[in-house]
Design a protein around this motif. Structure first.
Motif, PDB file in Angstrom:
ATOM      1  N   LEU A  89       4.453  13.862   9.080  1.00 29.90           N
ATOM      2  CA  LEU A  89       3.242  14.433   8.480  1.00 29.90           C
ATOM      3  C   LEU A  89       3.424  15.944   8.371  1.00 29.90           C
ATOM      4  CD1 LEU A  89       0.334  13.969   7.471  1.00 29.90           C
ATOM      5  CD2 LEU A  89      -0.439  14.222   9.832  1.00 29.90           C
ATOM      6  N   PRO A  90       4.297  16.391   7.460  1.00 27.76           N
ATOM      7  CA  PRO A  90       4.555  17.833   7.365  1.00 27.76           C
ATOM      8  C   PRO A  90       3.310  18.603   6.961  1.00 27.76           C
ATOM      9  CG  PRO A  90       5.549  16.642   5.517  1.00 27.76           C
ATOM     10  CD  PRO A  90       5.063  15.617   6.483  1.00 27.76           C
ATOM     11  N   PHE A  91       3.056  19.677   7.706  1.00 28.39           N
ATOM     12  CA  PHE A  91       1.970  20.613   7.424  1.00 28.39           C
ATOM     13  C   PHE A  91       0.596  19.949   7.511  1.00 28.39           C
ATOM     14  CE2 PHE A  91       5.607  21.540   4.526  1.00 28.39           C
ATOM     15  CZ  PHE A  91       6.185  22.511   5.322  1.00 28.39           C
ATOM     16  N   GLY A  92       0.492  18.895   8.324  1.00 30.70           N
ATOM     17  CA  GLY A  92      -0.790  18.238   8.459  1.00 30.70           C
ATOM     18  C   GLY A  92      -1.321  18.226   9.875  1.00 30.70           C
ATOM     19  N   GLY A  93      -0.657  18.901  10.804  1.00 28.98           N
ATOM     20  CA  GLY A  93      -1.082  18.888  12.192  1.00 28.98           C
ATOM     21  C   GLY A  93      -2.231  19.845  12.454  1.00 28.98           C
TER      22      GLY A  93
ATOM     23  N   GLN B 185      -5.660  15.490   3.708  1.00 24.51           N
ATOM     24  CA  GLN B 185      -6.184  14.149   3.476  1.00 24.51           C
ATOM     25  C   GLN B 185      -5.552  13.135   4.429  1.00 24.51           C
ATOM     26  OE1 GLN B 185      -7.053  12.417  -0.440  1.00 24.51           O
ATOM     27  NE2 GLN B 185      -6.107  14.250  -1.319  1.00 24.51           N
ATOM     28  N   ALA B 186      -4.230  13.223   4.590  1.00 24.27           N
ATOM     29  CA  ALA B 186      -3.541  12.291   5.489  1.00 24.27           C
ATOM     30  C   ALA B 186      -4.024  12.457   6.920  1.00 24.27           C
ATOM     31  CB  ALA B 186      -2.026  12.504   5.403  1.00 24.27           C
ATOM     32  N   THR B 187      -4.229  13.717   7.357  1.00 26.39           N
ATOM     33  CA  THR B 187      -4.737  13.950   8.710  1.00 26.39           C
ATOM     34  C   THR B 187      -6.111  13.321   8.888  1.00 26.39           C
ATOM     35  OG1 THR B 187      -3.500  16.029   8.864  1.00 26.39           O
ATOM     36  CG2 THR B 187      -5.343  15.736  10.380  1.00 26.39           C
ATOM     37  N   ALA B 188      -6.989  13.506   7.899  1.00 23.35           N
ATOM     38  CA  ALA B 188      -8.320  12.903   7.980  1.00 23.35           C
ATOM     39  C   ALA B 188      -8.234  11.383   8.028  1.00 23.35           C
ATOM     40  CB  ALA B 188      -9.166  13.355   6.790  1.00 23.35           C
ATOM     41  N   THR B 189      -7.309  10.817   7.262  1.00 24.12           N
ATOM     42  CA  THR B 189      -7.137   9.360   7.268  1.00 24.12           C
ATOM     43  C   THR B 189      -6.707   8.871   8.636  1.00 24.12           C
ATOM     44  OG1 THR B 189      -6.548   9.379   4.923  1.00 24.12           O
ATOM     45  CG2 THR B 189      -5.910   7.439   6.186  1.00 24.12           C
ATOM     46  N   TRP B 190      -5.703   9.529   9.245  1.00 23.35           N
ATOM     47  CA  TRP B 190      -5.232   9.115  10.565  1.00 23.35           C
ATOM     48  C   TRP B 190      -6.330   9.241  11.616  1.00 23.35           C
ATOM     49  CZ3 TRP B 190      -1.362   6.141  10.450  1.00 23.35           C
ATOM     50  CH2 TRP B 190      -0.239   6.367   9.660  1.00 23.35           C
TER      51      TRP B 190
ATOM     52  N   SER C 252       0.819  -1.213   0.000  1.00 21.15           N
ATOM     53  CA  SER C 252       0.000   0.000   0.000  1.00 21.15           C
ATOM     54  C   SER C 252       0.850   1.259   0.000  1.00 21.15           C
ATOM     55  CB  SER C 252      -0.937  -0.002   1.213  1.00 21.15           C
ATOM     56  OG  SER C 252      -1.837  -1.085   1.157  1.00 21.15           O
ATOM     57  N   CYS C 253       1.994   1.226   0.673  1.00 20.79           N
ATOM     58  CA  CYS C 253       2.844   2.417   0.751  1.00 20.79           C
ATOM     59  C   CYS C 253       3.318   2.839  -0.633  1.00 20.79           C
ATOM     60  CB  CYS C 253       4.033   2.160   1.674  1.00 20.79           C
ATOM     61  SG  CYS C 253       3.635   2.180   3.429  1.00 20.79           S
ATOM     62  N   TRP C 254       3.949   1.894  -1.363  1.00 20.04           N
ATOM     63  CA  TRP C 254       4.461   2.305  -2.674  1.00 20.04           C
ATOM     64  C   TRP C 254       3.339   2.445  -3.693  1.00 20.04           C
ATOM     65  CZ3 TRP C 254       3.660  -0.619  -6.981  1.00 20.04           C
ATOM     66  CH2 TRP C 254       3.453  -1.989  -6.838  1.00 20.04           C
ATOM     67  N   PHE C 255       2.274   1.648  -3.593  1.00 19.77           N
ATOM     68  CA  PHE C 255       1.162   1.746  -4.536  1.00 19.77           C
ATOM     69  C   PHE C 255       0.452   3.094  -4.392  1.00 19.77           C
ATOM     70  CE2 PHE C 255      -3.394   1.258  -5.389  1.00 19.77           C
ATOM     71  CZ  PHE C 255      -3.363   0.853  -6.712  1.00 19.77           C
ATOM     72  N   PHE C 256       0.125   3.475  -3.154  1.00 14.80           N
ATOM     73  CA  PHE C 256      -0.570   4.742  -2.954  1.00 14.80           C
ATOM     74  C   PHE C 256       0.360   5.928  -3.208  1.00 14.80           C
ATOM     75  CE2 PHE C 256      -3.761   2.337  -0.288  1.00 14.80           C
ATOM     76  CZ  PHE C 256      -4.816   2.587  -1.137  1.00 14.80           C
ATOM     77  N   TYR C 257       1.657   5.745  -3.056  1.00 20.33           N
ATOM     78  CA  TYR C 257       2.571   6.823  -3.429  1.00 20.33           C
ATOM     79  C   TYR C 257       2.424   7.137  -4.916  1.00 20.33           C
ATOM     80  CZ  TYR C 257       6.848   9.375  -4.450  1.00 20.33           C
ATOM     81  OH  TYR C 257       7.734  10.325  -4.896  1.00 20.33           O
ATOM     82  N   LEU C 258       2.372   6.103  -5.741  1.00 19.55           N
ATOM     83  CA  LEU C 258       2.174   6.314  -7.176  1.00 19.55           C
ATOM     84  C   LEU C 258       0.780   6.868  -7.459  1.00 19.55           C
ATOM     85  CD1 LEU C 258       3.883   3.081  -8.580  1.00 19.55           C
ATOM     86  CD2 LEU C 258       4.861   5.365  -8.290  1.00 19.55           C
ATOM     87  N   ILE C 259      -0.217   6.430  -6.693  1.00 14.73           N
ATOM     88  CA  ILE C 259      -1.572   6.969  -6.855  1.00 14.73           C
ATOM     89  C   ILE C 259      -1.593   8.465  -6.548  1.00 14.73           C
ATOM     90  CG2 ILE C 259      -3.911   6.930  -5.906  1.00 14.73           C
ATOM     91  CD1 ILE C 259      -3.341   4.647  -7.816  1.00 14.73           C
TER      92      ILE C 259
ATOM     93  N   ALA D 224      -2.198   7.097   3.996  1.00 10.03           N
ATOM     94  CA  ALA D 224      -1.738   8.220   4.815  1.00 10.03           C
ATOM     95  C   ALA D 224      -0.221   8.351   4.776  1.00 10.03           C
ATOM     96  CB  ALA D 224      -2.213   8.045   6.251  1.00 10.03           C
ATOM     97  N   LEU D 225       0.489   7.230   4.898  1.00  7.42           N
ATOM     98  CA  LEU D 225       1.951   7.273   4.892  1.00  7.42           C
ATOM     99  C   LEU D 225       2.505   7.703   3.543  1.00  7.42           C
ATOM    100  CD1 LEU D 225       2.634   3.954   6.836  1.00  7.42           C
ATOM    101  CD2 LEU D 225       3.096   6.261   7.672  1.00  7.42           C
TER     102      LEU D 225
END
Length: 644
Positions: free
Chosen positions: A419-423, A327-332, A295-302, A574-575
């Motif tokens: 999580l830069p700029f997502g806090g 988006q990452a903040t909402a996911t976490w 999921s990490c590398w797949f979603f990175y490409l996504i 998220a990652l």
């Protein structure tokens, strides 16, 4: 992987206080050395950022050095030698110390405390915009004291310099202890649920457990030495290349610049894609579940393709679309709510059950401790200028994110979770808009930015992992709160002593300090200036992207919980938006492929048999990272950087 020795620390289990009097003096000696090393790497020489990794190589290297010294002590004075449980606890405490003094925690705080007062000018208008709203008790406004800090050739040990820093540092120390004790209480409340009921595997703890195993089986494994040899060879060749550029290097790092390869829109929106092969990342990635590494590398490409779609639709007029940090903040947050909801019955049983002697604290004490800390932190936010309700939301969001990162490490072994700029600071100003918030509230949000800039150096996962390793080895858990909090106090005091001493001698704004202490760590103050001079309305488009990420996360988690078999994990989504994933995705692709092949063609037995090879990659890379950093300190020049 072989199980740890059942006899480990049997004598200590009968006398828990021995942990305190044996480990506390060692930590007083090791913490200054560890933090000085971190500051040299991340601030002074600026060659790598080990503290944003889930396994800080500086702490792992110190563990290896301790093992060598311990072997000599065991030969000369067996009664003084440390056991495996004590070694791994020292490792946990060193990791905690590294996180506190790391690039995403106290380094940001010390950078922010005096910067706006010293660098305020008539042009930036900081004096009239927000300096009156910064609490004097939490900042350093004495320009005479700050002049030595930024320009150097001075001394910390002058009464006026010490006076300027002493009181603000004392208040921030109390704040950090509140944060850390709240995290500790949350870990105690969830430890039994995650470790014993859900049986999470804690992939990242197996490297220190296997390395310190008293039988020494790992060190006799041929595959371990092959893995270590590969990592050492790669680092040695590329390290020598930094001194002798005419010698060839192994091209394991590079980047794909799609703006040059496909310059036409929308494909040029793919941007620059770094690619790196890191031995330590491949070694740690092999312990991750296949669905997460995939999921990490797949979603990175996504995520990269999302940029193309946004450009094709013409939505990239706003540079923040598609709002990856939000988006990452909402996911976490969705992940944390989902996990807490499914743990509700277990948490209630823990509350109503009789106190258990093996818990670090009685569970009711832990719950009460978290509530008290949360209320005090909320009042703190109100005191510096936040409305009371917004302050409660701020710290609630922070602890939800903290729990999610801790879960990502415990369940899936995430190698990095920045999580830069997502806090909360950035998310709340995006969702609420800056025109609806008073200048004092915006200034308070900026002041709290230091522990929310990113989350690579996060102390909470190390608390839970330390408890898990202690439980695995039969070490009593009761002394751990005292050890953790004592480590936090010593780390805070030592960090500020070291960094202030170094800056007053070298100068934070001079060329002698190559790190980010007056560059990126203080980016919130220009941002605060923009909030106050150009107020923005609430961003409804950001809320829509966040809602989509939240609903998608809940749907994926519900499917996995009920049906299973889904190859995608929302934590990977998220990652994948993190800065570190720009560099790690290639290594995770390799480790995923290797593990998939091993399990498909050899089964679990073959996989377990070859794991020493991958532990060797981690250890070899850690040893060479320490070697080159020490060599660089000796020569006073940058050397080979193992990461990034």
């Amino acid at each position: 992987m072989s199980a740890p020795s059942a006899t480990t620390l049997s004598d200590i289990a009968e006398l828990p206080t021995r942990l305190l009097w044996r480990l506390a003096p060692l930590m007083v000696v090791l913490i200054p050395f560890n933090l000085y090393w971190v500051l040299q790497l991340e601030v002074i020489q600026f060659v790598s950022w080990p503290t944003i990794l889930s396994v800080p190589v500086n702490a792992l290297s110190l563990l290896l050095a301790l093992m060598v010294v311990n072997r000599l002590v065991k030969t000369l004075a067996p009664s003084l030698a440390l056991r495996q449980g004590e070694l791994v606890l020292l490792y946990s405490l060193l990791c905690l110390s590294s996180a506190l003094g790391g690039t995403d925690f106290l380094q940001v705080l010390v950078s922010m405390m005096g910067y706006p007062f010293f660098f305020a000018t008539p042009e930036n208008r900081w004096q009239e915009l927000f300096l009156p709203f910064l609490p004097p008790a939490l900042t350093v406004s004495d320009k005479n004291a700050l002049r030595g800090f930024y320009y150097g050739d001075s001394s910390l040990y002058r009464p006026d310099h010490l006076k300027a820093w002493l009181f603000p540092c004392g208040l921030w120390l109390m704040f950090v202890l509140l944060l850390l004790f709240a995290m500790l209480c949350l870990c105690i409340l969830l430890r039994r649920r995650w470790s014993e009921e859900e049986r999470l595997t804690y992939p990242l703890i197996w490297v220190p457990l296997q390395v310190t195993e008293e039988t020494g089986a790992l060190w006799r494994a041929t595959l371990f030495w092959w893995g270590a040899g590969i990592a050492v060879g790669v680092a040695l060749i590329n390290g020598i290349h930094t001194f002798v550029p005419s010698l060839p290097q192994l091209p394991l790092r590079g980047q794909l610049d799609w703006t040059q390869l496909i310059p036409r829109r929308p494909w040029s929106a793919l941007g620059v894609m770094p690619f790196g092969i890191y031995p330590f990342a491949i070694g740690l990635g092999i312990f991750m579940p296949l669905d997460l590494s995939f999921s990490c590398w797949f979603f990175y490409l996504i995520h990269r393709l999302e940029r193309v779609i946004v450009a094709a639709l013409g939505w990239d007029g706003e540079p923040r679309v598609p709002y990856f940090p939000e988006q990452a903040t909402a996911t976490w947050v969705a992940l944390c709510f989902f996990l807490l909801w499914h743990a509700r019955s277990s948490l209630w049983r823990s509350w109503t059950a009789l106190p258990l002697s093996e818990e670090p604290l009685p569970l009711r004490w832990a719950f009460s401790g978290f509530v008290v800390c949360f209320l005090l932190l909320t009042v703190f936010g109100w005191f510096i200028g936040l409305p009371l309700g917004l302050s409660a939301v701020y710290f609630a969001l922070y602890f939800l994110l903290s729990l999610s990162f801790t879960r990502a490490r415990a369940e899936l072994g995430a190698i990095a979770h920045d999580l830069p700029f997502g806090g909360p600071t950035n998310v709340l100003t995006t969702l609420l808009g800056t025109q609806t918030l008073a200048p004092k509230a915006l200034t308070a949000l900026a002041l709290l930015y230091w522990f929310n800039r990113s989350y690579g150096s996060h102390p909470m996962p190390f608390l839970l992992e330390g408890m898990r390793m202690a439980k695995e080895l039969g070490v009593p858990l009761r002394p751990l709160p005292a050890l953790f909090l004592g480590t936090a106090i010593v780390s805070f005091v030592v960090f500020f002593w070291l960094v202030l001493d170094l800056m007053y001698r070298l100068g934070a704004a001079t060329a002698r300090v190559k790190g980010d202490i007056v560059r990126y760590y203080v980016d919130i103050y220009p941002q605060l200036q923009a909030w106050l001079t150009t107020p923005t309305p609430p961003r409804k488009d950001a809320a829509m992207w966040m809602m989509g990420a939240l609903l998608g996360t809940w749907a994926m988690m519900h499917w996995r919980w009920r049906q299973g078999g889904l190859p995608f994990h929302p934590m990977g989504y998220a990652l994948a938006s993190n800065w570190s994933m720009d560099y790690l995705w290639g290594s995770l692709l390799i480790s995923w492929l290797l593990k998939a092949v091993l399990l498909h063609y050899g089964g679990a037995q073959v996989y377990r048999r070859v794991t020493p090879l991958f532990i060797g990659l981690v250890i070899g890379d850690a040893v060479m990272a320490s070697f080159w950093s020490a060599f660089g300190l000796l020569l006073q020049r940058p050397t080979y950087s193992f990461w990034p």
